[in-house]
Every structure is written in C-alpha cells, then in structure tokens.
Design an enzyme around this catalytic site. Structure first.
Site, short mmCIF file in Angstrom:
data_model
loop_
_atom_site.label_atom_id
_atom_site.label_comp_id
_atom_site.label_asym_id
_atom_site.label_seq_id
_atom_site.Cartn_x
_atom_site.Cartn_y
_atom_site.Cartn_z
N GLU B 60 6.75 122.65 -14.14
CA GLU B 60 6.32 122.36 -12.77
C GLU B 60 7.17 121.29 -12.11
OE1 GLU B 60 4.30 122.65 -15.38
OE2 GLU B 60 3.03 124.36 -14.89
N PHE B 83 -1.59 126.86 -10.91
CA PHE B 83 -2.96 126.36 -10.79
C PHE B 83 -2.92 124.86 -10.49
CE2 PHE B 83 -3.70 130.19 -13.21
CZ PHE B 83 -4.88 130.69 -12.66
N HIS B 129 -7.80 124.74 -14.60
CA HIS B 129 -7.69 125.84 -13.64
C HIS B 129 -8.65 125.70 -12.47
CE1 HIS B 129 -5.71 127.45 -17.18
NE2 HIS B 129 -5.19 128.40 -16.44
#
Lengths: 111, 324
Positions: B60, B83, B129
C-alpha cells in the site's frame, strides 16, 4: 434483474475426476447465502462439504443422492441477482429496515 | 435514467474520467484483470488498456508513493487501497508526502490524487476490512475527505474528486455498494465541499455521512410514525466541511444528533459538535448528542450490528434532545 448461474462440480481434490453426491442440505426454491452448506460429496479420498459459491435461489439440483457427478458437470443452477454479487470478502447486507423497539414521545408531550 | 448500484455508478464515474482525460490512471491491487474485489473497476482495463488501468503489488505504501510521483509528473492518479484497514501501511506516504507536496513546493505542484478507499463496516468482513478512519485523514491538513452515501452522489463526487487539484481520500461505504437508484450519468459540475439536506424536518436534525445517512433516513421514517419530524443532513465532505449548511440546518430545529460508525473518542462527531457550539450556540435547545461505534477495535462481523449505531440507539439520543 435476475440471472442464471450454473455451479459445476469443481475439482474437490488434486486430480479428481468425479464424486458421489451423499446428500443435499438445500432444496429447490430455497434461498441460500454465500458459503451456506449446499451438500456433501464423497470423493475417493474424503467426505467433502460443499459451500455455496453465490447467494441466490436454488432453481435446480442436477443430481440425486447416490449419483456420480463428473468434475465440470452442472450441480446446482441458481437464480442470482446479477448486480448483487458480494465482493471477495464479506456479504451483501440486507436492505429491509432493521427492527425498532424505542418509541418517541413528541416534543409537545414532553414540555 | 438507468437504475444503478453504487458499484456501477462508481464504475461509470471512473470510465467517464478515463475517457475525458488521457492522463487519468487507475491502479491498485486487483483493479486490472480482476476488475476489483467489489467489481468497481470491472472492464476498465479491457477498455483503456494495461498502461492506464493496472495491477500493483500488495504494497500500500508503494501504491500511494507511486501516485505522488505520478502526480508530480503531470498525471492524474486514481489509486485504490483494497480495504480501509489496509490504508494504514500507506499512512507514511499519505501524511508525509501526499498531504504536504503543495505546501512543500509552495504551490509549484498540484497533487490531483484521488485515493479510493472502500470503507466502514456492515458487510460481515473479517479484521481490517471494516474500519472508519475518516477522522485520521480529516485531521491531516492538506487532505480532502469525501464520502458519498448513495449511487448518484458516488458518481457526482468521484468525478468532482478526480477533477480536484488536491489529494482526496475518497471513502466508499461498502455496505451501500449494492443499493440501487436512478443515476444521472452527467457530471453535475459541482465542486466538492457541499453538504446536502436529504430530508427536511422540524423537531431535530440528524447529521451523518457515508453509510450512516441511510441509517438516519430509517430513523427519520421510524420517528415519523411517532409524530416526530427529523431532518437528515448528509455532510458528503468532511474536509472541506460545509459549515454554513451545517449551522443553518441545525439552527432551524435547534437540536442535533451526530451519527458515525467510527469510535466515539476523537471521532469526527466531536468536530461537528464543536462547530455547532461555536457557530450555533444561541439557537441550540439541547446539547448536541453523539451516537457512534464503541471505543473498541471494530468487532467480528458476527456481532458488528451491536457496534454500528442502530435505529434504537439513535432514537434514544433523539429522545434526549427532545426532552432536554
């Protein structure tokens, strides 16, 4: 809008060619959720529980208990909402309003 | 007008922006070949090619760092973090570079990055999540924070966010992804930063954003059965915050309940409440109430409905402002 989805017997074990349907846990016309148990298959190695790959309504069960189903043959036909497929993670939330128990006293009655 | 889910409306907005501006890029984990874990980017790689819609490694910080560099080089990146809970490994790039480049370069560089972030709970997801990190981003000066509540707003706000010259954290409410409504696929041309009165009411005002707007509309319908008229204000953008609409809406009823999924302590409801104290104190008939998630890490999907503000919890807060 609804759509048809045919679930074919996946290879439940390495190099499997077929498996015997032991029993269904769902019936035609029933609504099932993602990962709900559809039934059990006996492979040459083990008894395998089969989770549903989709949520939807079971339209047709293509085998009877005791039948030998070949890998790739149709097992269940679902009626699915084509735009209601859950993501890779999680489930589609229900749309109906949640239950309420609290009742309000309007301002005019409280002052 | 076509009836579209929020997923389809977001897909249409991305398609519109990719077609309208050939420097627009869409990238992230699984957004290319798979079309996104929620199908938001479905078909875009096929239509616009692998150079404009592409998969990235599971990294990420790298996704956001690449977006910062591309923006400096004149591109318009629309990265996706799969997410909310996985945006935290990218916090370094978001807080130290994405948010700061305009200021650091004294305005020499725009940073037109729209970071799409499937957010909030309600879908029975596992850990990481279902987070609500909006106040982390709202507290980081230099970032804009936008969060739609329905399909039409998702289309309008995503187009507006991508056109915006500043970095936008675009928080998509996963639990509303499948809700459908008629959507006009013509960009409204409005800038981001406008709140919207989605239901008028006279007794109290519910203030919400993202997934809790729908919940507040359910509460307003329930209250109507009891003869209580509740207004619902959808903030749509937390930064910039449409303070004028917020103050006006609450001043009309004199009572406010602010609702979010995030934990209570230092949640964005505290900011909203403070703004109301500073700007609408004279018209308040009761202290502003908050209904939020609990101060615990987001729980297992099996019990998340005990965490997310329920209709009953919000109604109890409404009763408190009515009774004061």
């Amino acid at each position: 809008m609804s759509d048809e989805f045919v679930f074919r017997l996946p290879d439940l074990a390495e190099g499997l060619e077929d498996a015997e349907l032991v029993e269904w846990r769902v019936s035609e016309g029933e609504r099932v959720e993602l990962n709900q148990l559809l039934g059990e298959m006996q492979t040459s190695k083990a008894l395998v529980e089969m989770p549903s790959p989709r949520s939807g309504i079971v339209r047709r069960l293509h085998a009877q208990p005791g039948d030998l189903v070949r890998v790739g043959d149709p097992l269940v036909t679902f009626e699915v909402d084509e735009n209601n497929e859950p993501g890779v993670v999680g489930r589609v939330p229900r749309e109906e309003a949640p239950p309420r128990r609290v009742r309000l006293r309007p301002p005019s009655q409280t002052q | 007008m076509p009836e579209l889910s929020m997923v389809q409306a977001l897909n249409a907005a991305l398609r519109h922006c990719l077609a309208a501006h050939d420097r627009t890029l869409v990238f992230g984990q699984d957004v290319g070949r798979l079309g996104g874990v929620f199908r938001v980017t479905d078909g875009l790689q096929h239509e616009f090619g692998e150079r404009r819609v592409f998969d990235t490694p599971l990294a990420e910080s790298g996704i956001v760092g690449v977006a910062v560099g591309l923006a400096m080089a004149g591109w318009r990146p629309v990265p996706e973090i799969q997410f909310d809970g996985f945006s935290f490994p990218a916090l370094d790039q978001m807080l130290t570079n994405l948010a700061k480049y305009r200021g650091r370069s004294r305005g020499a560089y725009d940073m037109p990055v729209t970071l799409r972030l499937p957010s909030y709970g309600g879908i029975g997801g596992p850990e990481h999540h279902s987070e609500s990190p909006e106040s982390i981003y709202a507290h980081t000066a230099g970032l804009k924070v936008v969060t739609p509540s329905c399909a039409q707003e998702a289309f309008n706000l995503l187009v507006a966010a991508i056109r915006d010259p500043d970095p936008v954290i675009f928080m998509e409410p996963k639990s509303r992804y499948w809700a459908k409504e008629e959507v006009a696929l013509e960009p409204a041309g409005l800038p981001i930063g406008r709140a919207c009165v989605v239901r008028a009411g006279s007794d109290a005002t519910l203030v919400a954003w993202g997934p809790m707007v729908h919940r507040c509309l359910q509460v307003a319908s329930a209250a109507e059965e009891d003869g209580v008229s509740l207004g619902v204000l959808d903030l749509r953008c937390l930064v910039p915050l449409d303070e004028a609409t917020l103050l006006t809406s609450v001043a009309e009823t004199g009572r406010a309940v602010v609702v979010h999924e995030a934990p209570r302590t230092a949640g964005f409801a505290a900011e909203v409440s403070a703004r109301l104290m500073e700007g609408a104190f004279g018209s308040l008939k009761a202290p502003v109430q908050r209904v939020t998630g609990w101060d615990v890490p987001y729980p297992s999907g099996a019990v998340e409905q005990q965490y997310i503000p329920s209709v009953d919890r919000i109604l109890l807060a409404v009763q408190r402002v009515l009774d004061y």
